[in-house]
Design an enzyme around this catalytic site. Structure first.
Site, PDB file in Angstrom:
ATOM      1  N   LYS A 201       0.831  -1.214   0.000  1.00 47.42           N
ATOM      2  CA  LYS A 201       0.000   0.000   0.000  1.00 47.42           C
ATOM      3  C   LYS A 201       0.869   1.270   0.000  1.00 47.42           C
ATOM      4  O   LYS A 201       0.620   2.222  -0.750  1.00 47.42           O
ATOM      5  CB  LYS A 201      -0.926  -0.016   1.218  1.00 47.42           C
ATOM      6  CG  LYS A 201      -1.588   1.305   1.532  1.00 47.42           C
ATOM      7  CD  LYS A 201      -2.606   1.698   0.484  1.00 47.42           C
ATOM      8  CE  LYS A 201      -2.975   3.155   0.606  1.00 47.42           C
ATOM      9  NZ  LYS A 201      -4.178   3.517  -0.070  1.00 47.42           N
ATOM     10  N   CYS A 255      -3.155  11.230   1.632  1.00 49.01           N
ATOM     11  CA  CYS A 255      -2.531   9.921   1.391  1.00 49.01           C
ATOM     12  C   CYS A 255      -1.154  10.070   0.773  1.00 49.01           C
ATOM     13  O   CYS A 255      -0.150   9.689   1.346  1.00 49.01           O
ATOM     14  CB  CYS A 255      -3.421   9.108   0.475  1.00 49.01           C
ATOM     15  SG  CYS A 255      -5.115   9.056   1.056  1.00 49.01           S
TER      16      CYS A 255
END
Ligand code: SAJ
Length: 406
Positions: A201, A255
């Site tokens: 991720k 993010c």
């Protein structure tokens, strides 16, 4: 093997996560079928889910078959990861866990966080057996990492269609977690161990950050050489194996500007490229401010229209927005009068509202009053601004929106 999942307890009901979920106002809003941020189709699905009593918000976790932790993982001032919200989520679910449960961490997390979560839960519930990567003993509660991968504005579709990575602390953990995603997932599921899933991720977002940094560095080079970066990229991308992303005013959102630091903090000596990319992207707002100030010098008291405040086009999310940083720096350091327009917002955010030389207005009103028009976010409605309204003004386009005119 079948693991029936009837009830799922999701910890964190919005992008502000647990602190928001325990806020009675949020619980009420979700139960009334009203999401707290805009996302295509989400309001309709939320209303249906609450009306059919498939979804109920509470301020405390309740017993369930599966627990999904989706809380924020910000960083501290020194950019080391802040795992406080995961700890709070663990503390909140621990009392209601029973044998047979599966706990899934969806929050983007530094390598080692899923195992750390299992250790914390084990300490809080010594009566239950939790997994460890060092043992293959039978378990009462399974723990896995399944990072979210959805793109804002396409969340509802991507949640179902994207492939998912499931990282179990043990094989059995991955198997149990898979049962939760099989309920709705159309994409493929790939099983692995928890640290691999954690790094995958982080790598996805760091890869995007590095690629955007390349485009941003090109924009600095082209500025120095007096060339049009959008045209250079457009033409370079005609090569079958070149696919350069777009430069912009900087990288925002919660993010891409955050996650690469989790890799850097795990391996500080071995992350020169990832760190450099972060620095290039973080320096872009300052560069845009200097471009505006340079062009503003020829006006006595210039009126500057800043178009767009959100972190990217066609969203109403302002987290870590470079457009806000630019507008605020400009307002604080100059004489300029600043008119801000953003079709996705109804008012200025707090940090700009307190500045006396900044006001919020409608797009064409801002453009018509401005000496300098600065495009900070390529919102779709901005494409309708008549070309002649822009060509007669100084335009600084950080997004490439006006490249359509060239
Ligand atoms: N940006 C550019 N140039 C580009 C693309 C983006 O400057 O060519 C800027 C945007 O304007 C924005 C920032 O980068 O400020 C991030 O935008 P984004 O659309 O690239 O990504 P996010 O932050 O909205 O969502 C990302 C996605 N990750 C990847 O595409 C690898 C999403 O799939 C993740 O689920 C999400 O991060 C997350 O939650 O981690």
């Amino acid at each position: 093997m079948e693991y029936p999942i009837k009830t799922v307890c999701i910890v964190g009901l919005g992008y502000i996560g647990l602190p928001t979920a325990v806020n009675p106002r949020v619980v009420e809003a979700v139960n009334a079928g009203q999401p707290l941020f805009s996302e295509p189709d989400l309001d309709m699905l939320l209303r249906a889910a609450t009306t059919l009593r498939k979804l109920r918000a509470t301020s405390q976790p309740e017993p369930a078959d599966a627990f999904v932790i989706a809380v924020p993982t910000p960083f501290h001032q020194d950019r080391s990861p802040n795992l406080d919200y995961i700890d709070l989520a663990a503390d909140a679910i621990a009392p209601v866990l029973v044998s047979g449960n599966v706990v899934i961490l969806e929050s983007t997390s530094p390598v080692g966080t899923t195992e750390r979560l299992a250790v914390r839960l084990a300490r809080l519930r010594p009566d239950l057996r939790f997994p460890s990567s060092r043992s293959s003993e039978p378990l009462d509660v399974h723990v896995a990492h399944c990072p979210e991968r959805v793109l804002p504005r396409r969340m509802v579709r991507e949640l179902i269609e994207n492939d998912r990575i499931i990282g179990g602390i043990t094989e059995a953990c991955a198997e149990h977690a898979e049962a939760v995603y099989r309920v709705f997932l159309q994409g493929k599921l790939f099983r692995t161990d928890a640290p691999t899933a954690e790094l995958v991720k982080l790598v996805e977002n760091a890869s995007r950050d590095v690629n955007i940094a390349f485009a941003n560095e090109l924009s600095l080079i082209c500025d120095q050489l007096g060339l049009n970066v959008w045209r250079v990229i457009e033409l370079a991308n005609r090569h079958p194996r070149v696919s350069i992303l777009q430069p912009g005013p900087g990288v925002g959102g919660h993010c891409i500007a955050v996650d690469p630091w989790f890799i850097i903090s795990s391996a500080p000596e071995r992350t020169r490229l990832i760190r450099a990319a972060r620095e290039v992207n973080d320096s872009k707002p300052k560069f845009v401010v200097s471009q505006i100030r340079e062009r503003a010098e020829r006006f006595k008291r210039p009126v500057v229209a800043c178009l767009g405040l959100t972190y990217k086009p066609d969203v109403d999310d302002m987290r870590e927005s470079p457009a806000i940083a630019i507008t605020s720096q400009l307002a604080r350091c100059g004489e300029e009068r600043i008119l801000v327009a953003d079709p996705n917002l109804t008012a200025l955010p707090q940090e700009l509202a307190t500045l006396s030389n900044v006001s919020f207005c409608e797009t064409m009103e801002a453009v018509r009053q401005a000496d300098i028009v600065v495009v900070l976010v390529a919102h779709t409605p901005f494409r309708k601004i008549p070309r002649e309204e822009l060509t007669r003004r100084v335009v600084i386009d950080a997004t490439g929106l006006t490249h359509q005119y060239s």
